[in-house]
Design a protein around this motif. Structure first.
Motif, PDB file in Angstrom:
ATOM      1  N   SER A 264      -9.992  -5.109   1.525  1.00 14.96           N
ATOM      2  CA  SER A 264     -10.378  -5.442   2.892  1.00 14.96           C
ATOM      3  C   SER A 264     -10.068  -4.270   3.813  1.00 14.96           C
ATOM      4  O   SER A 264      -9.356  -3.317   3.429  1.00 14.96           O
ATOM      5  N   LYS A 265     -10.552  -4.345   5.037  1.00 15.05           N
ATOM      6  CA  LYS A 265     -10.228  -3.331   6.035  1.00 15.05           C
ATOM      7  C   LYS A 265      -8.749  -3.383   6.381  1.00 15.05           C
ATOM      8  O   LYS A 265      -8.111  -2.345   6.608  1.00 15.05           O
ATOM      9  N   GLN A 266      -8.208  -4.602   6.429  1.00 15.38           N
ATOM     10  CA  GLN A 266      -6.788  -4.750   6.729  1.00 15.38           C
ATOM     11  C   GLN A 266      -5.931  -4.048   5.675  1.00 15.38           C
ATOM     12  O   GLN A 266      -4.943  -3.376   6.001  1.00 15.38           O
ATOM     13  N   HIS A 267      -6.316  -4.212   4.422  1.00 12.78           N
ATOM     14  CA  HIS A 267      -5.603  -3.559   3.320  1.00 12.78           C
ATOM     15  C   HIS A 267      -5.675  -2.048   3.460  1.00 12.78           C
ATOM     16  O   HIS A 267      -4.690  -1.326   3.256  1.00 12.78           O
ATOM     17  N   ALA A 268      -6.841  -1.541   3.846  1.00 18.41           N
ATOM     18  CA  ALA A 268      -7.049  -0.099   3.967  1.00 18.41           C
ATOM     19  C   ALA A 268      -6.200   0.499   5.081  1.00 18.41           C
ATOM     20  O   ALA A 268      -5.526   1.518   4.887  1.00 18.41           O
ATOM     21  N   ILE A 269      -6.196  -0.128   6.259  1.00 20.22           N
ATOM     22  CA  ILE A 269      -5.446   0.440   7.372  1.00 20.22           C
ATOM     23  C   ILE A 269      -3.941   0.295   7.171  1.00 20.22           C
ATOM     24  O   ILE A 269      -3.158   1.150   7.587  1.00 20.22           O
ATOM     25  N   THR A 270      -3.525  -0.760   6.495  1.00 18.96           N
ATOM     26  CA  THR A 270      -2.100  -0.920   6.189  1.00 18.96           C
ATOM     27  C   THR A 270      -1.617   0.182   5.262  1.00 18.96           C
ATOM     28  O   THR A 270      -0.542   0.771   5.469  1.00 18.96           O
ATOM     29  N   ASP A 271      -2.388   0.494   4.245  1.00 17.34           N
ATOM     30  CA  ASP A 271      -2.015   1.564   3.311  1.00 17.34           C
ATOM     31  C   ASP A 271      -2.030   2.926   4.011  1.00 17.34           C
ATOM     32  O   ASP A 271      -1.174   3.779   3.749  1.00 17.34           O
ATOM     33  N   TYR A 272      -2.987   3.113   4.909  1.00 14.82           N
ATOM     34  CA  TYR A 272      -3.082   4.361   5.677  1.00 14.82           C
ATOM     35  C   TYR A 272      -1.837   4.553   6.537  1.00 14.82           C
ATOM     36  O   TYR A 272      -1.257   5.650   6.587  1.00 14.82           O
ATOM     37  N   LEU A 273      -1.372   3.480   7.196  1.00 12.29           N
ATOM     38  CA  LEU A 273      -0.179   3.566   8.027  1.00 12.29           C
ATOM     39  C   LEU A 273       1.060   3.854   7.185  1.00 12.29           C
ATOM     40  O   LEU A 273       1.932   4.646   7.568  1.00 12.29           O
ATOM     41  N   ASN A 274       1.147   3.213   6.033  1.00 14.61           N
ATOM     42  CA  ASN A 274       2.292   3.456   5.142  1.00 14.61           C
ATOM     43  C   ASN A 274       2.319   4.915   4.680  1.00 14.61           C
ATOM     44  O   ASN A 274       3.391   5.530   4.604  1.00 14.61           O
ATOM     45  N   LEU A 275       1.128   5.459   4.394  1.00 12.17           N
ATOM     46  CA  LEU A 275       1.043   6.846   3.924  1.00 12.17           C
ATOM     47  C   LEU A 275       1.559   7.810   4.991  1.00 12.17           C
ATOM     48  O   LEU A 275       2.366   8.707   4.696  1.00 12.17           O
ATOM     49  N   LEU A 276       1.112   7.635   6.235  1.00 12.03           N
ATOM     50  CA  LEU A 276       1.460   8.594   7.284  1.00 12.03           C
ATOM     51  C   LEU A 276       2.885   8.410   7.816  1.00 12.03           C
ATOM     52  O   LEU A 276       3.535   9.386   8.208  1.00 12.03           O
ATOM     53  N   THR A 277       3.390   7.176   7.829  1.00  8.88           N
ATOM     54  CA  THR A 277       4.718   6.936   8.410  1.00  8.88           C
ATOM     55  C   THR A 277       5.853   7.153   7.414  1.00  8.88           C
ATOM     56  O   THR A 277       6.975   7.465   7.816  1.00  8.88           O
ATOM     57  N   LYS A 278       5.573   7.007   6.127  1.00 12.23           N
ATOM     58  CA  LYS A 278       6.642   7.116   5.122  1.00 12.23           C
ATOM     59  C   LYS A 278       6.693   8.488   4.453  1.00 12.23           C
ATOM     60  O   LYS A 278       7.658   8.784   3.752  1.00 12.23           O
ATOM     61  N   ASN A 279       5.678   9.296   4.678  1.00  8.28           N
ATOM     62  CA  ASN A 279       5.665  10.639   4.093  1.00  8.28           C
ATOM     63  C   ASN A 279       6.125  11.646   5.163  1.00  8.28           C
ATOM     64  O   ASN A 279       5.476  11.796   6.192  1.00  8.28           O
TER      65      ASN A 279
END
Length: 341
Positions: A264-279
């Motif tokens: 879903s779009k929700q899944h995509a944006i959640t993963d995107y946020l995790n990538l940028l905030t945790k790296n």
């Protein structure tokens, strides 16, 4: 009808059947009727002017008799009728005003158009009511002025309607629809992550061509990968392999690579946020004071190999800001909330 009207003007001024016929013609509201109504008003105006002129001339002697006064009054009326529509041009002005309003091709709605026609009809009929002798030029001027103000108000409403129509057409634009869809979810994501919402929308737009060129799976299903995130060895969910373009030493090349697949779009944006905030690599993006600084930080962190990546993002950010400014905030519904974690 037209022949009857044209014949009426050539009759005697005190032919009361003529006045009655003209009153009936005025009810029809046709162009010919309006022209004749205007001519008859000019007749009234010229007659009053001639009466005022006669009052300025001293009277006396043999010709100062009631019979002579009646004769001169009838003579003045007949001359005024014959002069109407030929000399002063007042009739043409009145007719043009009435005809132009009745011909108006733009109206807010059918009721507004009916109101204009009714007002024109009342004006025409008032000139030949039983109290027409009491109608002064000042009274007619006031009526025409009110007609003009009504027309101005209608034009303003038409302009507002035209502007509203233009905004509706803007809302129908695919790019605007994309921004509207992503606006609220991106704002929510910005609050919990610190990443400017303009950057979130801009990346989703750039990586998918405003949603038109999404990555698809081998069975032609949407991957919902709006941010072009590749599937590394640590990715445990679904992925798809496809040919993509990358820049190596400033040269564009085609390579095969794996990309993440979301449900879903929700899944995509959640993963995107995790990538940028945790790296830690993207810390400057999260801490950027504004969207344009964050866009440059993304390129510095090598989010993409395109050397013009930040410039493209900034161009899209400019467009997003314009659309957000000109679009009603109530229409920014977007999709459901982000399950950021």
């Amino acid at each position: 009808m037209k022949n009857q009207i044209n014949q009426s003007i050539n009759r005697f001024a005190y032919d009361f059947s003529n006045i009655s016929q003209l009153r009936r013609n005025a009810v029809s509201g046709s162009r010919e009727s309006i022209k004749q109504v205007a001519d008859q008003f000019e007749t009234l105006f010229v007659n009053m002017m001639m009466q005022s002129m006669r009052k300025a001339v001293p009277n006396g002697g043999l010709f100062n008799q009631s019979a002579m006064q009646l004769f001169t009054s009838m003579f003045d009326q007949q001359i005024a009728q014959q002069s109407a529509g030929k000399g002063l041009g007042l009739a043409d002005i009145i007719a043009k005003q009435l005809i132009n309003q009745s011909r108006s091709t733009v109206s807010i709605n059918a009721q507004s158009q009916a109101n204009h026609q009714q007002a024109n009809m009342q004006l025409a009929q008032s000139l030949f009511s039983n109290n027409s002798s009491n109608l002064s030029p000042a009274a007619l001027g006031q009526m025409l002025y009110q007609q003009h103000k009504t027309h101005e108000i209608t034009q303003k409403n038409v302009n507002k309607l035209s502007l509203s129509t233009s905004l509706n057409r803007l809302d129908e634009d695919p790019i605007t629809q994309f921004v509207v869809e992503w606006f609220e979810p991106a704002k929510q994501a910005a609050k919990v992550s610190g990443i400017p919402y303009e950057v979130i929308i801009a990346q989703a737009a750039l990586e998918t061509g405003w949603g038109k060129k999404q990555i698809k799976t081998t069975d032609n299903q949407l991957s919902y990968n709006y941010f072009g995130i590749k599937a590394s060895s640590s990715w445990r969910d679904n992925s798809t392999r496809l040919t993509t373009q990358e820049f190596l030493n400033n040269n564009k090349v085609k390579i095969q690579d794996d990309f993440r697949v979301y449900n879903s779009k929700q899944h995509a944006i959640t993963d995107y946020l995790n990538l940028l905030t945790k790296n830690p690599r993207y810390r400057a993006v999260v801490n950027a004071p504004d969207a344009r600084t964050a866009a440059k930080a993304l390129q510095d962190a090598n989010y993409a190999t395109d050397p013009n990546y930040s410039e493209k993002l900034i161009q899209i950010i400019n467009r997003i800001e314009t659309i957000a400014k000109n679009t009603s905030q109530k229409s920014m519904s977007g999709f459901s909330q982000i399950a950021f974690k």
